[in-house]
Write a protein that holds these residues in place. Structure first.
Motif, PDB file in Angstrom:
ATOM      1  N   LEU A  46      -4.391 -18.890   2.284  1.00 22.87           N
ATOM      2  CA  LEU A  46      -5.161 -18.657   2.953  1.00 22.87           C
ATOM      3  C   LEU A  46      -6.562 -19.842   3.183  1.00 22.87           C
ATOM      4  N   THR A  68     -18.361 -15.649  -6.232  1.00 22.86           N
ATOM      5  CA  THR A  68     -18.360 -16.098  -6.893  1.00 22.86           C
ATOM      6  C   THR A  68     -18.130 -17.066  -8.337  1.00 22.86           C
ATOM      7  N   GLY A  69     -17.058 -16.149  -7.799  1.00 28.05           N
ATOM      8  CA  GLY A  69     -15.982 -16.428  -9.189  1.00 28.05           C
ATOM      9  C   GLY A  69     -14.947 -15.869  -9.427  1.00 28.05           C
ATOM     10  N   VAL A  70     -13.980 -16.656 -10.833  1.00 32.30           N
ATOM     11  CA  VAL A  70     -12.946 -15.685 -11.005  1.00 32.30           C
ATOM     12  C   VAL A  70     -13.050 -16.252 -12.725  1.00 32.30           C
ATOM     13  N   VAL A  75     -12.429 -11.137 -11.042  1.00 31.58           N
ATOM     14  CA  VAL A  75     -12.757 -11.919  -9.849  1.00 31.58           C
ATOM     15  C   VAL A  75     -14.699 -10.921  -9.833  1.00 31.58           C
ATOM     16  N   ASP A 102     -13.029  -2.775  -1.261  1.00 30.89           N
ATOM     17  CA  ASP A 102     -11.054  -3.435  -0.633  1.00 30.89           C
ATOM     18  C   ASP A 102     -11.308  -5.298  -1.188  1.00 30.89           C
ATOM     19  N   GLY A 107      -8.947  -9.355  -3.850  1.00 30.45           N
ATOM     20  CA  GLY A 107      -9.092 -10.973  -4.416  1.00 30.45           C
ATOM     21  C   GLY A 107      -8.200 -11.030  -5.480  1.00 30.45           C
ATOM     22  N   TRP A 110      -4.762 -10.800  -5.392  1.00 30.51           N
ATOM     23  CA  TRP A 110      -4.293 -11.931  -4.904  1.00 30.51           C
ATOM     24  C   TRP A 110      -4.127 -13.286  -6.297  1.00 30.51           C
ATOM     25  N   THR A 118      -3.723  -3.736   1.219  1.00 32.02           N
ATOM     26  CA  THR A 118      -3.715  -2.205   0.316  1.00 32.02           C
ATOM     27  C   THR A 118      -3.361  -1.156   1.214  1.00 32.02           C
ATOM     28  N   ARG A 120      -2.992   1.770  -1.233  1.00 30.10           N
ATOM     29  CA  ARG A 120      -4.036   2.845  -0.942  1.00 30.10           C
ATOM     30  C   ARG A 120      -5.861   2.362  -2.120  1.00 30.10           C
ATOM     31  N   ARG A 147       6.546  -3.813  -6.888  1.00 32.45           N
ATOM     32  CA  ARG A 147       5.994  -4.496  -5.850  1.00 32.45           C
ATOM     33  C   ARG A 147       3.799  -4.141  -6.036  1.00 32.45           C
ATOM     34  N   VAL A 171      -4.520   1.082  -4.900  1.00 31.20           N
ATOM     35  CA  VAL A 171      -3.010   0.031  -5.451  1.00 31.20           C
ATOM     36  C   VAL A 171      -2.674  -0.613  -3.949  1.00 31.20           C
ATOM     37  N   PHE A 172      -2.238  -1.590  -4.442  1.00 30.72           N
ATOM     38  CA  PHE A 172      -2.006  -2.999  -3.322  1.00 30.72           C
ATOM     39  C   PHE A 172      -0.134  -3.574  -3.396  1.00 30.72           C
ATOM     40  N   VAL A 175       3.570  -8.333  -0.224  1.00 30.54           N
ATOM     41  CA  VAL A 175       3.919  -8.558   0.700  1.00 30.54           C
ATOM     42  C   VAL A 175       4.859  -9.997   0.777  1.00 30.54           C
ATOM     43  N   HIS A 179       4.624 -11.343   6.922  1.00 29.09           N
ATOM     44  CA  HIS A 179       4.536  -9.552   7.161  1.00 29.09           C
ATOM     45  C   HIS A 179       2.767 -10.202   7.555  1.00 29.09           C
TER      46      HIS A 179
HETATM   47  C1  LIG Z   1     -15.212 -19.517  -5.931  1.00 32.70           C
HETATM   48  C2  LIG Z   1     -14.633 -18.834  -6.625  1.00 32.70           C
HETATM   49  C3  LIG Z   1     -12.850 -18.559  -5.791  1.00 32.70           C
HETATM   50  C4  LIG Z   1     -12.476 -16.717  -5.647  1.00 32.70           C
HETATM   51  C5  LIG Z   1     -11.219 -16.815  -5.005  1.00 32.70           C
HETATM   52  C6  LIG Z   1     -11.005 -15.343  -4.696  1.00 32.70           C
HETATM   53  C7  LIG Z   1     -10.983 -14.356  -3.779  1.00 32.70           C
HETATM   54  C8  LIG Z   1     -10.684 -15.322  -2.364  1.00 32.70           C
HETATM   55  C9  LIG Z   1     -10.572 -14.595  -1.321  1.00 32.70           C
HETATM   56  C10 LIG Z   1     -10.409 -13.522  -0.556  1.00 32.70           C
HETATM   57  C11 LIG Z   1      -8.266 -12.609  -1.079  1.00 32.70           C
HETATM   58  C12 LIG Z   1      -7.435 -13.098  -0.528  1.00 32.70           C
HETATM   59  C13 LIG Z   1      -7.694 -12.045   0.212  1.00 32.70           C
HETATM   60  C14 LIG Z   1      -7.696 -10.409  -0.312  1.00 32.70           C
HETATM   61  C15 LIG Z   1      -8.814  -9.781   0.637  1.00 32.70           C
HETATM   62  C16 LIG Z   1      -9.061  -8.145   0.728  1.00 32.70           C
HETATM   63  C17 LIG Z   1      -7.820  -7.768   1.295  1.00 32.70           C
HETATM   64  C18 LIG Z   1      -8.028  -6.822   2.335  1.00 32.70           C
HETATM   65  C19 LIG Z   1      -7.033  -6.071   2.528  1.00 32.70           C
HETATM   66  C20 LIG Z   1      -6.292  -5.231   3.278  1.00 32.70           C
HETATM   67  O1  LIG Z   1      -7.158  -5.260   4.354  1.00 32.70           O
HETATM   68  S1  LIG Z   1      -4.932  -4.907   4.050  1.00 32.70           S
HETATM   69  C21 LIG Z   1      -4.826  -4.260   5.581  1.00 32.70           C
HETATM   70  C22 LIG Z   1      -5.414  -2.890   4.829  1.00 32.70           C
HETATM   71  N1  LIG Z   1      -3.569  -2.233   4.550  1.00 32.70           N
HETATM   72  C23 LIG Z   1      -2.483  -2.634   5.603  1.00 32.70           C
HETATM   73  O2  LIG Z   1      -3.072  -2.697   6.483  1.00 32.70           O
HETATM   74  C24 LIG Z   1      -1.180  -2.060   5.030  1.00 32.70           C
HETATM   75  C25 LIG Z   1      -0.245  -1.334   5.922  1.00 32.70           C
HETATM   76  N2  LIG Z   1       0.767  -0.533   4.875  1.00 32.70           N
HETATM   77  C26 LIG Z   1       2.136  -1.434   5.241  1.00 32.70           C
HETATM   78  O3  LIG Z   1       1.800  -2.578   5.667  1.00 32.70           O
HETATM   79  C27 LIG Z   1       3.296  -0.824   4.739  1.00 32.70           C
HETATM   80  O4  LIG Z   1       2.778   0.891   3.867  1.00 32.70           O
HETATM   81  C28 LIG Z   1       3.426  -1.387   3.250  1.00 32.70           C
HETATM   82  C29 LIG Z   1       4.105  -2.398   3.049  1.00 32.70           C
HETATM   83  C30 LIG Z   1       2.349  -1.362   2.085  1.00 32.70           C
HETATM   84  C31 LIG Z   1       4.622  -1.270   2.147  1.00 32.70           C
HETATM   85  O5  LIG Z   1       5.825  -1.038   3.273  1.00 32.70           O
HETATM   86  P1  LIG Z   1       6.618  -1.284   2.953  1.00 32.70           P
HETATM   87  O6  LIG Z   1       7.991  -0.614   3.422  1.00 32.70           O
HETATM   88  O7  LIG Z   1       7.280  -2.443   2.642  1.00 32.70           O
HETATM   89  O8  LIG Z   1       7.719  -1.031   1.186  1.00 32.70           O
HETATM   90  P2  LIG Z   1       7.249   0.866   0.486  1.00 32.70           P
HETATM   91  O9  LIG Z   1       6.713   1.744   1.368  1.00 32.70           O
HETATM   92  O10 LIG Z   1       8.396   1.006   0.365  1.00 32.70           O
HETATM   93  O11 LIG Z   1       6.465   0.571  -0.080  1.00 32.70           O
HETATM   94  C32 LIG Z   1       7.173  -0.655  -1.689  1.00 32.70           C
HETATM   95  C33 LIG Z   1       6.340   0.517  -3.013  1.00 32.70           C
HETATM   96  O12 LIG Z   1       4.598   0.585  -2.311  1.00 32.70           O
HETATM   97  C34 LIG Z   1       4.285   1.908  -2.693  1.00 32.70           C
HETATM   98  N3  LIG Z   1       3.791   2.673  -1.617  1.00 32.70           N
HETATM   99  C35 LIG Z   1       3.364   2.597  -0.552  1.00 32.70           C
HETATM  100  N4  LIG Z   1       2.080   2.503   0.112  1.00 32.70           N
HETATM  101  C36 LIG Z   1       1.867   3.574  -0.914  1.00 32.70           C
HETATM  102  C37 LIG Z   1       0.416   3.475  -1.145  1.00 32.70           C
HETATM  103  N5  LIG Z   1       0.254   3.761  -0.160  1.00 32.70           N
HETATM  104  N6  LIG Z   1      -0.118   4.261  -1.997  1.00 32.70           N
HETATM  105  C38 LIG Z   1       0.667   4.175  -3.039  1.00 32.70           C
HETATM  106  N7  LIG Z   1       1.513   2.992  -3.369  1.00 32.70           N
HETATM  107  C39 LIG Z   1       2.383   2.762  -2.258  1.00 32.70           C
HETATM  108  C40 LIG Z   1       5.938   2.498  -3.123  1.00 32.70           C
HETATM  109  O13 LIG Z   1       6.374   3.982  -2.945  1.00 32.70           O
HETATM  110  C41 LIG Z   1       6.809   1.528  -3.068  1.00 32.70           C
HETATM  111  O14 LIG Z   1       6.869   2.160  -4.337  1.00 32.70           O
HETATM  112  P3  LIG Z   1       8.452   2.188  -5.139  1.00 32.70           P
HETATM  113  O15 LIG Z   1       8.896   0.510  -5.055  1.00 32.70           O
HETATM  114  O16 LIG Z   1       8.437   2.606  -6.184  1.00 32.70           O
HETATM  115  O17 LIG Z   1       9.310   3.161  -4.681  1.00 32.70           O
END
Ligand SMILES: CCCCC/C=C\C/C=C\C/C=C\C/C=C\CCCC(=O)SCCNC(=O)CCNC(=O)[C@H](O)C(C)(C)COP(=O)(O)OP(=O)(O)OC[C@H]1O[C@@H](n2cnc3c(N)ncnc32)[C@H](O)[C@@H]1OP(=O)(O)O
Length: 184
Positions: A46, A68-70, A75, A102, A107, A110, A118, A120, A147, A171-172, A175, A179
């Motif tokens: 990132l 703020t931490g891990v 997280v 989310d 976090g 990752w 995400t 679900r 995954r 569930v995350f 990818v 992606h």
């Molecule tokens: C000082 C301290 C520092 C600490 C630092 C800490 C943190 C740092 C900061 C940040 C951290 C970084 C990042 C995190 C931050 C924010 C997170 C935001 C995340 C989002 O905002 S992200 C946007 C919204 N999101 C999407 O944009 C997804 C759209 N979607 C797709 O892109 C596809 O849909 C995909 C890729 C999901 C799957 O597609 P695909 O073709 O690759 O794979 P496939 O469909 O075969 O699924 C494979 C297996 O997942 C299961 N599966 C699939 N979908 C499911 C569901 N809904 N529920 C339950 N299981 C599910 C299947 O059932 C199968 O399971 P199985 O393997 O068992 O069969």
């Protein structure tokens, strides 16, 4: 959802009350051991990206969530509810709170050392969150299955030990880097 984050002495949290079967790890799914390596991978992935709606400093209309931490795989992050976050008068919009969950669950995913999106996200809203509140969020992984990473989290109002306002489970899905769309 009734599980609690792992205490420092507990490497694997109990999860007695999942919200749904779809956010419950299958029997035998391993819960990850806390590791510092995942954080390094995440931060490297990132580096230089400030556009996140949840935490990005360049996302002008974003939530400006502060990470703020891990500790032991948990997280922590926080944000302040502003007037523009209102849903009902004087209260934080549920979608804003879902965004914060989310962010925290993402976090914690990752931190595992891979990239996740995400699939679900489930949220239980337990108490209203007034404008002006500091919301403290924490999240942790409850299991890995191929995954799929299973996460839970909670948001507390006013401080890290304040009343719980939101619980979440998700569930995350892992990818590859390809992606994501390069910023234009
Ligand atoms: C000082 C301290 C520092 C600490 C630092 C800490 C943190 C740092 C900061 C940040 C951290 C970084 C990042 C995190 C931050 C924010 C997170 C935001 C995340 C989002 O905002 S992200 C946007 C919204 N999101 C999407 O944009 C997804 C759209 N979607 C797709 O892109 C596809 O849909 C995909 C890729 C999901 C799957 O597609 P695909 O073709 O690759 O794979 P496939 O469909 O075969 O699924 C494979 C297996 O997942 C299961 N599966 C699939 N979908 C499911 C569901 N809904 N529920 C339950 N299981 C599910 C299947 O059932 C199968 O399971 P199985 O393997 O068992 O069969």
């Amino acid at each position: 959802m009734t599980s609690s984050p792992p205490s420092p002495s507990a490497s694997r949290p109990a999860r007695p009350g999942p919200a749904s079967s779809r956010t419950t790890p299958p029997p035998g799914a391993p819960a990850p051991a806390p590791s510092g390596e995942g954080a390094a991978v995440m931060l490297a992935s990132l580096a230089g990206f400030d556009g996140c709606f949840g935490c990005g400093s360049e996302a002008e209309s974003g939530l400006r969530i502060r990470h703020t931490g891990v500790e032991d795989g948990v997280v922590t992050c926080e944000f302040t509810v502003r007037r523009e976050h209102q849903g009902a008068p004087g209260l934080c919009h549920g979608g804003v709170l879902a965004t914060a969950m989310d962010e925290a669950l993402g976090g914690a995913a990752w931190l595992l050392g891979n990239r996740y999106v995400t699939g679900r996200l489930e949220t239980d809203y337990l108490a209203p969150v007034p404008v002006g509140s500091d919301v403290h969020v924490r999240a942790w992984c409850t299991g890995l299955d191929g995954r799929k990473a299973y996460l839970e989290g909670e948001a507390r109002v006013g401080g890290p030990d304040g009343p719980v306002a939101v619980r979440a489970a998700g569930v995350f899905i892992e990818v590859p880097q390809e992606h994501f769309v390069p910023e234009s």
